[in-house]
Scaffold this motif. Structure first.
Motif, PDB file in Angstrom:
ATOM      1  N   GLY A 140       0.812  -1.211   0.000  1.00  0.00           N
ATOM      2  CA  GLY A 140       0.000   0.000   0.000  1.00  0.00           C
ATOM      3  C   GLY A 140       0.845   1.260   0.000  1.00  0.00           C
ATOM      4  N   GLY A 141       1.927   1.242   0.754  1.00  0.00           N
ATOM      5  CA  GLY A 141       2.820   2.390   0.785  1.00  0.00           C
ATOM      6  C   GLY A 141       3.478   2.639  -0.555  1.00  0.00           C
ATOM      7  N   LEU A 142       3.854   1.559  -1.257  1.00  0.00           N
ATOM      8  CA  LEU A 142       4.465   1.706  -2.575  1.00  0.00           C
ATOM      9  C   LEU A 142       3.457   2.248  -3.580  1.00  0.00           C
ATOM     10  CD1 LEU A 142       6.807   1.323  -4.527  1.00  0.00           C
ATOM     11  CD2 LEU A 142       6.159  -1.088  -4.758  1.00  0.00           C
ATOM     12  N   VAL A 143       2.230   1.743  -3.544  1.00  0.00           N
ATOM     13  CA  VAL A 143       1.180   2.259  -4.429  1.00  0.00           C
ATOM     14  C   VAL A 143       0.977   3.746  -4.192  1.00  0.00           C
ATOM     15  CG1 VAL A 143      -1.279   2.175  -4.966  1.00  0.00           C
ATOM     16  CG2 VAL A 143       0.001   0.047  -4.680  1.00  0.00           C
ATOM     17  N   ASP A 144       0.915   4.153  -2.937  1.00  0.00           N
ATOM     18  CA  ASP A 144       0.689   5.558  -2.601  1.00  0.00           C
ATOM     19  C   ASP A 144       1.808   6.437  -3.149  1.00  0.00           C
ATOM     20  OD1 ASP A 144      -0.470   7.830  -1.218  1.00  0.00           O
ATOM     21  OD2 ASP A 144       1.165   7.613   0.227  1.00  0.00           O
ATOM     22  N   ARG A 145       3.040   6.011  -2.981  1.00  0.00           N
ATOM     23  CA  ARG A 145       4.164   6.830  -3.442  1.00  0.00           C
ATOM     24  C   ARG A 145       4.198   6.915  -4.972  1.00  0.00           C
ATOM     25  NH1 ARG A 145       7.883   8.580  -0.036  1.00  0.00           N
ATOM     26  NH2 ARG A 145       9.320   8.835  -1.775  1.00  0.00           N
ATOM     27  N   LEU A 146       3.948   5.795  -5.654  1.00  0.00           N
ATOM     28  CA  LEU A 146       3.932   5.833  -7.115  1.00  0.00           C
ATOM     29  C   LEU A 146       2.804   6.724  -7.630  1.00  0.00           C
ATOM     30  CD1 LEU A 146       4.648   2.080  -7.939  1.00  0.00           C
ATOM     31  CD2 LEU A 146       6.195   4.018  -8.314  1.00  0.00           C
ATOM     32  N   HIS A 169      11.369   3.986  -4.015  1.00  0.00           N
ATOM     33  CA  HIS A 169      10.041   4.223  -3.446  1.00  0.00           C
ATOM     34  C   HIS A 169       9.702   3.154  -2.410  1.00  0.00           C
ATOM     35  CE1 HIS A 169       8.811   7.646  -5.741  1.00  0.00           C
ATOM     36  NE2 HIS A 169       8.922   7.029  -6.913  1.00  0.00           N
ATOM     37  N   ALA A 170      10.058   1.907  -2.692  1.00  0.00           N
ATOM     38  CA  ALA A 170       9.770   0.826  -1.745  1.00  0.00           C
ATOM     39  C   ALA A 170      10.520   1.046  -0.435  1.00  0.00           C
ATOM     40  CB  ALA A 170      10.139  -0.517  -2.358  1.00  0.00           C
ATOM     41  N   ARG A 171      11.771   1.462  -0.528  1.00  0.00           N
ATOM     42  CA  ARG A 171      12.543   1.717   0.694  1.00  0.00           C
ATOM     43  C   ARG A 171      11.977   2.901   1.470  1.00  0.00           C
ATOM     44  NH1 ARG A 171      18.499   0.559  -2.102  1.00  0.00           N
ATOM     45  NH2 ARG A 171      18.489  -1.697  -1.657  1.00  0.00           N
ATOM     46  N   ALA A 172      11.528   3.923   0.753  1.00  0.00           N
ATOM     47  CA  ALA A 172      10.907   5.062   1.429  1.00  0.00           C
ATOM     48  C   ALA A 172       9.585   4.644   2.077  1.00  0.00           C
ATOM     49  CB  ALA A 172      10.673   6.199   0.438  1.00  0.00           C
ATOM     50  N   ALA A 173       8.816   3.786   1.401  1.00  0.00           N
ATOM     51  CA  ALA A 173       7.561   3.292   1.971  1.00  0.00           C
ATOM     52  C   ALA A 173       7.822   2.492   3.235  1.00  0.00           C
ATOM     53  CB  ALA A 173       6.822   2.429   0.942  1.00  0.00           C
ATOM     54  N   HIS A 174       8.904   1.709   3.254  1.00  0.00           N
ATOM     55  CA  HIS A 174       9.255   0.963   4.467  1.00  0.00           C
ATOM     56  C   HIS A 174       9.610   1.911   5.602  1.00  0.00           C
ATOM     57  CE1 HIS A 174      12.133  -0.990   7.228  1.00  0.00           C
ATOM     58  NE2 HIS A 174      11.297  -2.020   7.120  1.00  0.00           N
ATOM     59  N   ALA A 175      10.402   2.940   5.310  1.00  0.00           N
ATOM     60  CA  ALA A 175      10.774   3.908   6.342  1.00  0.00           C
ATOM     61  C   ALA A 175       9.543   4.608   6.904  1.00  0.00           C
ATOM     62  CB  ALA A 175      11.760   4.934   5.770  1.00  0.00           C
ATOM     63  N   ARG A 201       5.504   5.130  11.311  1.00  0.00           N
ATOM     64  CA  ARG A 201       4.124   5.073  11.803  1.00  0.00           C
ATOM     65  C   ARG A 201       3.982   4.023  12.904  1.00  0.00           C
ATOM     66  NH1 ARG A 201       2.952   5.548   6.280  1.00  0.00           N
ATOM     67  NH2 ARG A 201       2.650   3.287   6.123  1.00  0.00           N
ATOM     68  N   ALA A 202       4.628   2.878  12.704  1.00  0.00           N
ATOM     69  CA  ALA A 202       4.544   1.821  13.706  1.00  0.00           C
ATOM     70  C   ALA A 202       5.185   2.258  15.015  1.00  0.00           C
ATOM     71  CB  ALA A 202       5.217   0.553  13.183  1.00  0.00           C
ATOM     72  N   ALA A 203       6.338   2.924  14.932  1.00  0.00           N
ATOM     73  CA  ALA A 203       6.996   3.412  16.144  1.00  0.00           C
ATOM     74  C   ALA A 203       6.126   4.435  16.852  1.00  0.00           C
ATOM     75  CB  ALA A 203       8.355   4.008  15.796  1.00  0.00           C
ATOM     76  N   GLY A 204       5.454   5.306  16.078  1.00  0.00           N
ATOM     77  CA  GLY A 204       4.556   6.285  16.674  1.00  0.00           C
ATOM     78  C   GLY A 204       3.377   5.633  17.360  1.00  0.00           C
ATOM     79  N   SER A 205       2.861   4.570  16.797  1.00  0.00           N
ATOM     80  CA  SER A 205       1.707   3.905  17.395  1.00  0.00           C
ATOM     81  C   SER A 205       2.052   3.261  18.726  1.00  0.00           C
ATOM     82  CB  SER A 205       1.138   2.848  16.438  1.00  0.00           C
ATOM     83  OG  SER A 205       1.991   1.726  16.352  1.00  0.00           O
TER      84      SER A 205
END
Length: 314
Positions: free
Chosen positions: A106-112, A290-296, A301-305
């Motif tokens: 989902g993160g990769l789709v969003d960035r693309l 983009h995939a690496r940025a989506a992972h970051a 977000r996970a750390a914030g949660s």
């Protein structure tokens, strides 16, 4: 009768199975139907291909000749079909992404979509890393976003190019009222969970075996492992029925906390794969970035949660 590819597939299936019964099962046919087809093929080729016996079937000299040719022709035709599909799509625009469960697709789709708003992006998901990789190898998908356990090889290693997006330590999900969650410790020893039931999502890699081996090293064997979809795994954790395994990018859920496992006994590698001869190869470096940025972003977000009551990233 003209010899067709399906006839060669039947001959190979019979030889590989060693019996008509097993071959019929593998081909999804009734044994009488397979026997009738094989007799027609043998008549068309001019002689018996197999000798039937109590222990199954074995190829005749003619059968060995045909099998030798079939083992060359069938892979060649399959490769031709895949190459033709890739060639036919050379002019196609857009990104066709395949991925397993998790937030990175989902993160990769969003960035693309943000970077190239006029370019279509389509997705295909499956629990099977092998299925996703096969889709890329066959030209049905441009990129595979999958994960593998530790240093294990990705699927289709000889046909696809693979690059590591990131690697995460595997965490454990606990109900918020679990004693190990209430202890507010930074890490959890795997041995402390010896009496627990476990929940995990399915896959066709070696993660299940690696998890079992890690438990043995910690001095126990898991008594129960529930294999289910992500939502069901989270629910089992929320109600205290099990503890779960998750990645560091797990987006969080109410009533669940996560903790890293002490000593990092399990590691998950996120990978991006593509076919080196396909159109996608030209834009692979940009998609990888983009995939690496989506992972970051997912990791942040996970750390914030984890800082919000009742929510935790994994």
């Amino acid at each position: 009768m003209d010899l067709e590819l399906r006839h060669l597939k039947i001959i190979r299936a019979v030889a590989d199975a060693g019996s008509l019964t097993r071959a019929a099962t593998a081909l999804g046919l009734a044994q009488p139907a397979l026997s009738a087809q094989l007799k027609r093929i043998e008549r068309g080729l001019g002689g018996a291909l197999f000798v039937r016996g109590r222990e199954g079937v074995r190829a005749t000299a003619l059968g060995e000749l045909v099998l030798d040719r079939a083992r060359v022709v069938l892979p060649a035709v399959c490769e031709l079909q895949e190459e033709a599909q890739r060639f036919a799509r050379q002019g196609a625009e857009g990104y066709r992404l395949g991925g397993t469960h998790g937030p990175l697709l989902g993160g990769l789709v969003d960035r693309l979509a943000r970077e190239e708003p006029g370019v279509p992006v389509t997705t295909y998901t499956s629990w099977s890393e092998t299925e996703i990789a096969a889709g890329v190898a066959a030209g049905r998908l441009d990129f595979a976003m999958v994960g593998v356990c530790g240093e294990s090889a990705p699927p289709e290693p000889g046909r696809l190019a693979w690059m590591e997006v990131a690697r995460d330590a595997v965490h454990v999900m606990l109900a918020e009222d679990h004693p190990l969650a209430l202890a507010r410790r930074g890490e959890v020893e795997l041995a402390e969970l010896a009496a627990e039931a476990w929940a995990d999502v399915p896959g066709d890699g070696c993660f299940g075996d690696c998890f079992a081996a890690a438990c043995v090293r910690a001095g126990f064997t898991p008594a129960c492992v529930y294999e289910a979809d992500t939502a069901s795994c989270v629910h089992l954790v929320q109600v205290g029925r099990a503890v779960g395994l998750c990645r560091a990018t797990f987006p969080g859920a109410a009533g669940v906390v996560t903790r890293p496992l002490a000593g990092v006994p399990l590691v998950w590698r996120h990978l991006l794969g593509w076919h080196p001869a396909a159109r996608a190869a030209a834009c692979a470096p940009a998609v990888l970035a983009h995939a690496r940025a989506a992972h970051a972003e997912a990791l942040a977000r996970a750390a914030g949660s984890r800082l919000r009551p009742g929510l935790v990233g994994g």
